[in-house]
Scaffold this motif. Structure first.
Motif, PDB file in Angstrom:
ATOM      1  N   TYR A   1     142.891  -5.558  60.653  1.00  0.00           N
ATOM      2  CA  TYR A   1     144.044  -6.161  61.574  1.00  0.00           C
ATOM      3  C   TYR A   1     144.169  -5.169  62.608  1.00  0.00           C
ATOM      4  CZ  TYR A   1     144.793  -9.314  57.483  1.00  0.00           C
ATOM      5  OH  TYR A   1     144.469 -10.361  56.600  1.00  0.00           O
TER       6      TYR A   1
ATOM      7  N   LYS B   1     137.757 -13.321  50.272  1.00  0.00           N
ATOM      8  CA  LYS B   1     138.822 -12.573  51.143  1.00  0.00           C
ATOM      9  C   LYS B   1     138.795 -12.919  52.509  1.00  0.00           C
ATOM     10  CE  LYS B   1     139.527  -7.880  48.899  1.00  0.00           C
ATOM     11  NZ  LYS B   1     139.392  -6.570  49.178  1.00  0.00           N
TER      12      LYS B   1
ATOM     13  N   GLU C   1     140.385 -16.321  52.499  1.00  0.00           N
ATOM     14  CA  GLU C   1     141.862 -16.447  52.334  1.00  0.00           C
ATOM     15  C   GLU C   1     142.637 -16.093  53.639  1.00  0.00           C
ATOM     16  OE1 GLU C   1     142.445 -13.197  49.488  1.00  0.00           O
ATOM     17  OE2 GLU C   1     142.268 -14.623  48.084  1.00  0.00           O
ATOM     18  N   VAL C   2     142.053 -15.363  54.791  1.00  0.00           N
ATOM     19  CA  VAL C   2     142.512 -15.247  55.916  1.00  0.00           C
ATOM     20  C   VAL C   2     142.627 -16.559  56.818  1.00  0.00           C
ATOM     21  CG1 VAL C   2     141.948 -14.460  58.192  1.00  0.00           C
ATOM     22  CG2 VAL C   2     141.419 -12.713  56.204  1.00  0.00           C
TER      23      VAL C   2
ATOM     24  N   LYS D   1     146.291 -17.681  57.127  1.00  0.00           N
ATOM     25  CA  LYS D   1     147.277 -17.157  58.056  1.00  0.00           C
ATOM     26  C   LYS D   1     146.709 -17.316  59.442  1.00  0.00           C
ATOM     27  CE  LYS D   1     146.733 -13.226  55.862  1.00  0.00           C
ATOM     28  NZ  LYS D   1     146.987 -11.950  55.150  1.00  0.00           N
TER      29      LYS D   1
ATOM     30  N   GLY E   1     151.712  -8.543  48.500  1.00  0.00           N
ATOM     31  CA  GLY E   1     150.934  -8.549  49.525  1.00  0.00           C
ATOM     32  C   GLY E   1     150.161  -9.960  49.722  1.00  0.00           C
ATOM     33  N   THR E   2     148.833  -9.941  49.856  1.00  0.00           N
ATOM     34  CA  THR E   2     147.975 -11.215  50.120  1.00  0.00           C
ATOM     35  C   THR E   2     147.761 -11.974  48.635  1.00  0.00           C
ATOM     36  OG1 THR E   2     145.953  -9.915  49.735  1.00  0.00           O
ATOM     37  CG2 THR E   2     146.981 -10.181  51.773  1.00  0.00           C
ATOM     38  N   GLU E   3     148.221 -11.448  47.719  1.00  0.00           N
ATOM     39  CA  GLU E   3     147.830 -11.903  46.282  1.00  0.00           C
ATOM     40  C   GLU E   3     148.916 -13.047  46.185  1.00  0.00           C
ATOM     41  OE1 GLU E   3     148.407  -9.228  43.425  1.00  0.00           O
ATOM     42  OE2 GLU E   3     146.740  -7.808  44.087  1.00  0.00           O
TER      43      GLU E   3
ATOM     44  N   ILE F   1     154.976 -11.870  56.116  1.00  0.00           N
ATOM     45  CA  ILE F   1     153.892 -12.784  56.353  1.00  0.00           C
ATOM     46  C   ILE F   1     154.186 -13.772  57.427  1.00  0.00           C
ATOM     47  CG2 ILE F   1     152.975 -12.350  54.026  1.00  0.00           C
ATOM     48  CD1 ILE F   1     154.196 -15.062  52.963  1.00  0.00           C
TER      49      ILE F   1
ATOM     50  N   GLU G   1     151.107 -18.837  56.637  1.00  0.00           N
ATOM     51  CA  GLU G   1     150.820 -18.312  55.245  1.00  0.00           C
ATOM     52  C   GLU G   1     151.975 -18.685  54.299  1.00  0.00           C
ATOM     53  OE1 GLU G   1     149.237 -14.504  52.768  1.00  0.00           O
ATOM     54  OE2 GLU G   1     149.850 -14.329  54.826  1.00  0.00           O
TER      55      GLU G   1
END
Length: 397
Positions: free
Chosen positions: A51, A83, A86-87, A90, A327-329, A348, A352
């Motif tokens: 990022y 992963k 998953e991006v 967002k 976090g992202t989880e 976030i 997301e």
């Protein structure tokens, strides 16, 4: 994060997707003008999303994201692909990076992007090798080696009318000169030398509309109310001290919390209210997921892992099981849970947060947030929502 910086959650997210060695990292480095991502001829060099916050005119503050290859293989490769996908949750603008021709990987990715109604650009890299081509709509050919087409790509990105969250945290309820008291407890979980992001953002929103923000600790609240009670428009408190602030603040003064403000701002406050009411159905066999959008070192007395579970046990008179993510989880399958309690989501972005709410609603799993749940369990949810009704005509009960 510096207090002068735009928070990541408020920036437009521009993500670069493509196969291994398609030129994603080189392209991202060219767009940012920095050696942000490691470039190598070895496939799979990018193993985790990278990022970078920057300014991209005319959009303004953005976050660019480099992702692992969507064609990675093996056990670790599958995790990297996961992963990368998953991006998408967002992403505001998707950049699909193609070395030469679209294939199955790119077409499947494009189908996913279109299903999410995301704006996208197909970028053919390595034009220095493959030469000119016939381009369709939202397509461009570039060369990171020759710096060819990079400025044109930035211009294409800038033309997207990405409407970020047009709601405001608090300024829609205020007029110039209104006094707002912000109650900020300073305890061992408070970051030394700074305010947490929700507090910073509410202060800034007050300033933007010309309101006056008086910031105090809970121990000074009585004195502040005694001095300014006739002129206070609204009191906003940390949800952890809701009951105390409710008791100290006269009924004629409107009151809410930072977390409830964020439930409206980045989430669906109606969904949060409905989810909070499901606490009445929690029992010993229930399973509750408590999820935070950020990651931080857990300390004794942590709100998510200690205070909130204890309050749920006290309110329900039962001993449900708790699981925690940060976090992202965030699980795609929530069927094992009877309730999800999420943080305010300040770290976030709206995209997301909306995805997490949609996952829960699609599986018919009730979901609420910290402040809404605490207000409900302490019997002051109606009061915490009253400012929206009185000041802006928004009714959530």
């Amino acid at each position: 994060m510096s207090m002068s910086e735009t928070p990541r959650g408020e920036r437009v997210h521009i993500a670069f997707f493509g196969r291994r060695n398609a030129g994603k990292s080189s392209l991202l480095n060219a767009v940012t003008g920095q050696n942000l991502s490691v470039v190598s001829n070895v496939k799979g060099t990018t193993t985790d999303p990278v990022y970078k916050a920057m300014e991209l005119l005319p959009i303004g503050p953005v976050v660019v994201i480099d992702t692992p290859g969507i064609d990675d293989v093996g056990e670790l490769g599958e995790l990297r692909v996961k992963k990368a996908k998953e991006v998408l949750k967002k992403t505001d603008i998707a950049i699909v990076v193609v070395e030469n021709e679209l294939g199955d990987f790119e077409n499947k990715l494009l189908d996913d992007i279109k299903n999410r109604n995301l704006p996208y650009i197909i970028v053919y890299t390595k034009s220095d090798i493959y030469g000119d081509r016939v381009l369709g709509e939202n397509e461009i050919a570039v060369s990171s080696v020759e710096n060819k087409g990079i400025n044109e790509l930035k211009e294409m990105i800038g033309k997207f009318n990405v409407n970020k969250n047009e709601k405001t945290l608090i300024s829609h309820m205020l007029d110039k000169g209104d006094i707002v008291v912000l109650v900020v407890p300073i305890d061992k979980s408070a970051p030394k030398g700074r305010l947490i992001l929700p507090q910073q953002q509410v202060i800034r929103d007050c300033l933007d509309c010309g309101a006056v923000a008086l910031v105090c600790k809970d121990t000074e609240l009585r004195d502040i109310i005694d001095k300014f009670s006739d002129n206070i428009k609204l009191v906003v408190t940390d949800s952890q001290i809701f009951p105390f602030v409710d008791k100290v603040t006269p009924e004629n003064i409107l009151m809410t919390s930072f977390s409830v403000l964020f439930a409206r701002y980045k989430g669906n406050i109606g969904q949060a209210v409905r989810g909070a009411k499901k606490l009445n159905e929690i029992n010993d066999s229930s399973r509750i997921l408590i999820s935070e959008g950020c990651t931080h070192h857990r300390q004794c007395g942590d709100i998510g892992t200690e205070k909130l579970p204890n309050l749920v046990r006290k309110f329900t008179g039962s001993n449900p099981s708790f699981e925690f993510t940060s976090g992202t989880e965030f699980p795609e399958n929530l069927s094992d849970y009877d309730l999800v309690i999420h943080c305010g989501g300040c770290m976030i972005n709206e995209k997301e947060m909306a995805n997490r709410l949609r996952v829960a609603e699609g599986q018919d799993i009730p979901m609420t947030n910290y402040g809404t749940a605490i207000a409900y369990m302490t019997g002051i949810l109606e009061r915490s929502l009253k400012p929206f009704n009185v000041l802006s005509g928004e009714v959530y009960l």
